[in-house]
Design a protein around this motif. Structure first.
Motif, short mmCIF file in Angstrom:
data_model
loop_
_atom_site.label_atom_id
_atom_site.label_comp_id
_atom_site.label_asym_id
_atom_site.label_seq_id
_atom_site.Cartn_x
_atom_site.Cartn_y
_atom_site.Cartn_z
N ILE A 1 34.79 28.27 78.10
CA ILE A 1 35.03 27.24 79.11
C ILE A 1 36.49 26.81 78.99
CG2 ILE A 1 34.35 24.94 79.94
CD1 ILE A 1 31.73 25.40 78.29
N CYS A 2 37.12 26.57 80.12
CA CYS A 2 38.48 26.04 80.07
C CYS A 2 38.38 24.54 79.79
CB CYS A 2 39.22 26.28 81.38
SG CYS A 2 40.81 25.43 81.43
N SER A 3 39.02 24.14 78.69
CA SER A 3 38.90 22.73 78.27
C SER A 3 39.64 21.80 79.23
CB SER A 3 39.45 22.57 76.85
OG SER A 3 40.79 23.03 76.81
N GLN A 4 40.47 22.37 80.09
CA GLN A 4 41.20 21.51 81.02
C GLN A 4 40.50 21.39 82.38
OE1 GLN A 4 45.37 22.27 81.20
NE2 GLN A 4 45.75 20.56 82.55
N CYS A 5 40.20 22.55 83.02
CA CYS A 5 39.64 22.48 84.38
C CYS A 5 38.12 22.66 84.38
CB CYS A 5 40.28 23.51 85.28
SG CYS A 5 39.87 25.20 84.84
N GLY A 6 37.53 23.03 83.24
CA GLY A 6 36.08 23.20 83.19
C GLY A 6 35.60 24.54 83.74
N HIS B 1 46.91 30.26 83.44
CA HIS B 1 47.08 28.85 83.07
C HIS B 1 45.87 28.28 82.33
CE1 HIS B 1 45.40 28.82 87.19
NE2 HIS B 1 44.71 27.81 86.76
N CYS B 2 44.76 29.02 82.32
CA CYS B 2 43.59 28.57 81.56
C CYS B 2 43.49 29.29 80.21
CB CYS B 2 42.30 28.85 82.34
SG CYS B 2 42.14 27.92 83.87
N ALA B 3 44.15 30.45 80.11
CA ALA B 3 43.91 31.36 78.98
C ALA B 3 44.06 30.71 77.60
CB ALA B 3 44.82 32.58 79.09
#
Ligand SMILES: [Zn+2]
Length: 279
Positions: free
Chosen positions: A172-177, A206-208
């Protein structure tokens, strides 16, 4: 005169039982639950489908693709709970207490949220739905049967070893979910089984660097989750199998392999559009 006759004929036709609410009388089996969507004959409305499948099988993905293809809402009960929690709705306090105590949200609350969602959708002119994550238990299936009519239940299946690998690859991306999957599955077919490959679902750059695994996505926990899932879902599958509504669909691979075959199994080949090109 001909016009008038035609009008009368269509008015009569509109009232004829074959065209209208054929099962209206059986609509409310449990009087404590409103028959939110009514029981419009299946031919007159959009699909009312349920997606079943283990956690990690990708049912959210397929349910969401099908819902945009068919123009029906994709209703995930997990989202309903989250939305209610974030709202000032009548159930939000009660829900917050339950969730904070780590308890399971009761069937009654889930059904209330679902009924409310269907009612609001109906008021907005929505027709049909694809349910994802519900019903989970036989009791929920029975209650749902009293609330609205289900046309078809799609049971998505995937080999257990692949499923485990998929679950362990979830991020899960901790920023955008955003949800991603780093598992790269390439299994050579043996004993007459075809090859099975599933590409990872990698995040945008940008999520990696912000990917996290759920702390409960470990092998023993995933295995236990699958065991519990099967224990609860078996009776749900039997319930719909007896009603002749269960469609078993074994995923042959990732989305590019599975999507066209799923459409074919659902007699939706004609709907195959830009979505499969984008797969
Ligand atoms: Zn992100």
């Amino acid at each position: 005169m001909a016009v008038l006759n035609r009008l009368i004929r269509s008015a009569v036709a509109a009232r004829s039982p074959a065209l209208t609410f054929s099962s209206l009388s059986s609509s409310i089996k449990d009087p404590s639950f409103p028959a939110t969507t009514g029981r419009t004959a299946a031919a007159e409305r959009n699909v009312q489908w349920v997606f079943l499948g283990c956690p990690g099988v990708g049912k959210g993905t397929y349910a969401s693709r099908l819902s945009s293809l068919l123009g029906v809402p994709h209703i995930a009960t997990g989202d309903l709970v989250r939305e209610e929690l974030n709202s000032s709705g009548p159930l939000s306090k009660q829900l917050a207490e339950i969730v904070n105590q780590g308890k399971l949200v009761s069937d009654e609350i889930i059904i209330k949220l679902l009924s409310k969602r269907l009612e609001e959708g109906g008021a907005r002119g929505e027709s049909g739905f694809i349910l994802d994550g519900f019903p989970r238990t036989l009791r929920q299936a029975e209650i749902l049967d009293g609330v609205t009519e289900i046309d078809l239940v799609i049971n998505l299946k995937l080999r257990e070893d692949v499923l485990l690998e998929k679950c362990l690859g979830r991020r899960i991306c901790s920023q955008c979910g955003g949800n991603f999957n780093i598992a790269n599955i390439n299994i050579k077919g043996e004993n007459g089984r075809p090859d099975l490959s599933m590409a990872p679902l990698l995040p945008p750059s940008h999520c990696a660097s912000k990917l996290i695994a759920r702390s409960d996505d470990t092998e023993p926990v995933v295995k236990e989750r699958l065991r519990i899932y099967h224990e609860l879902s078996q009776p749900v599958e039997d319930f719909y199998r007896k009603q002749g509504k269960l469609l078993e669909f074994e995923l042959p691979g990732g989305i590019p392999e599975s999507w066209p075959k799923l459409l074919h199994a659902l007699n939706l080949d004609d709907h195959d559009d830009k979505q499969s090109a984008a797969a």
